[in-house]
Write an enzyme that holds these catalytic residues in place. Sequence first.
Site, PDB file in Angstrom:
ATOM      1  N   ASP A 173       0.682  -1.009   0.378  1.00  0.00           N
ATOM      2  CA  ASP A 173      -0.133   0.206   0.135  1.00  0.00           C
ATOM      3  C   ASP A 173       0.782   0.738  -0.325  1.00  0.00           C
ATOM      4  OD1 ASP A 173       0.874  -0.481   2.420  1.00  0.00           O
ATOM      5  OD2 ASP A 173      -0.989  -0.482   3.234  1.00  0.00           O
ATOM      6  N   ASN A 224      -7.255  -2.486  14.335  1.00  0.00           N
ATOM      7  CA  ASN A 224      -8.395  -3.136  14.635  1.00  0.00           C
ATOM      8  C   ASN A 224      -8.828  -4.086  13.171  1.00  0.00           C
ATOM      9  OD1 ASN A 224      -7.982  -1.673  11.821  1.00  0.00           O
ATOM     10  ND2 ASN A 224      -9.063   0.213  11.804  1.00  0.00           N
ATOM     11  N   GLU A 271      -9.798  -2.165   5.794  1.00  0.00           N
ATOM     12  CA  GLU A 271     -10.253  -1.559   6.326  1.00  0.00           C
ATOM     13  C   GLU A 271     -11.775  -3.062   7.049  1.00  0.00           C
ATOM     14  OE1 GLU A 271      -8.531   0.100   8.906  1.00  0.00           O
ATOM     15  OE2 GLU A 271      -8.096   2.347   7.558  1.00  0.00           O
ATOM     16  N   HIS A 296      -7.491  -4.782  10.251  1.00  0.00           N
ATOM     17  CA  HIS A 296      -6.783  -4.886   8.891  1.00  0.00           C
ATOM     18  C   HIS A 296      -5.852  -5.149   8.778  1.00  0.00           C
ATOM     19  CE1 HIS A 296      -4.593  -0.313   9.276  1.00  0.00           C
ATOM     20  NE2 HIS A 296      -3.482  -1.541   9.911  1.00  0.00           N
TER      21      HIS A 296
HETATM   22  P1  PGA Z   1       2.095  -1.281  12.044  1.00  0.00           P
HETATM   23  O1  PGA Z   1       1.347  -1.164  11.869  1.00  0.00           O
HETATM   24  O2  PGA Z   1       3.049  -2.259  11.683  1.00  0.00           O
HETATM   25  O3  PGA Z   1       2.567   0.580  12.605  1.00  0.00           O
HETATM   26  O4  PGA Z   1       2.156  -1.558  13.421  1.00  0.00           O
HETATM   27  C1  PGA Z   1       0.279  -2.349  11.001  1.00  0.00           C
HETATM   28  C2  PGA Z   1      -0.918  -2.224  10.325  1.00  0.00           C
HETATM   29  O5  PGA Z   1      -1.405  -1.191  10.283  1.00  0.00           O
HETATM   30  O6  PGA Z   1      -0.918  -2.850   9.507  1.00  0.00           O
END
Ligand code: PGA
Length: 240
Positions: free
Chosen positions: A67, A136, A143, A138
């Site tokens: 992404d 959450n 999302e 995702h």
């Molecule tokens: P993070 O993000 O590695 O910064 O915890 C993971 C994500 O949001 O997929």
Amino acid sequence: MRFIVCENYDEMSARAADILASQLILKPDSILGLATGTTPIGTYDKLVEMNKAGKIDFSAVKTFNLDEYYPIKADNDQSYRYFMNKYLFDRVNIDKANTHVPNGEAADPDVEGKAYDKMLAEAGGVDVQILGIGRNGHIAFNEPDSYLIAGTHKTALTEDTIEANSRLFNDISEVPHYALTMGMASIMSAKMIVLLANGKGKHDAIAKLLDEKITPDCPASFLKLHPNVVIICDKEAYEG
Ligand code: PGA
């Protein structure tokens, strides 16, 4: 779905790097699916060490990232292209022309999404996909919602994700509200998926991978349908 529960972040990173290194030893021209975020930084550090020690070679490797914020310029230090160059690509012997991140400067996100999926399919698909997980649930920027989208597309970030990502910006108002993200089918088409999670903040999301439900309220729960997923997490993420 297999779980490898590690003592801490360092061990989690080492296990993930070992899996990627084995992949590169077995198939030097592998296609790696890569993720940004704080979780995979330790894994990238270990890959850099192995590359410098001559144990793994990136010269024939191709990469596709999950992404990118949208819109954002590639040279913005908050862009995921900038992140990947900083933590991995500038530190190993990879050909930058073989590294792909969705184009946050694309004029038309729909055209960019289709072109990205086509390029990935033509390259032969991802051999090993590294994934983080949002608190959450995702994966990439898919999302929680009432439905999920198959291909690479533009999406709105949830308030929870904007809040979670604001720690990396000077102010929450600077966090982009949109992103380009691989969709669920793009992610699920990887031959192997390695999901990393550490810290108590990820426990609720990991707990949803341990129960039986598959729901768009937790996009990561769809990984239960994939035949070759390894979750590597630390004790805090696993036990809460
Ligand atoms: P993070 O993000 O590695 O910064 O915890 C993971 C994500 O949001 O997929």
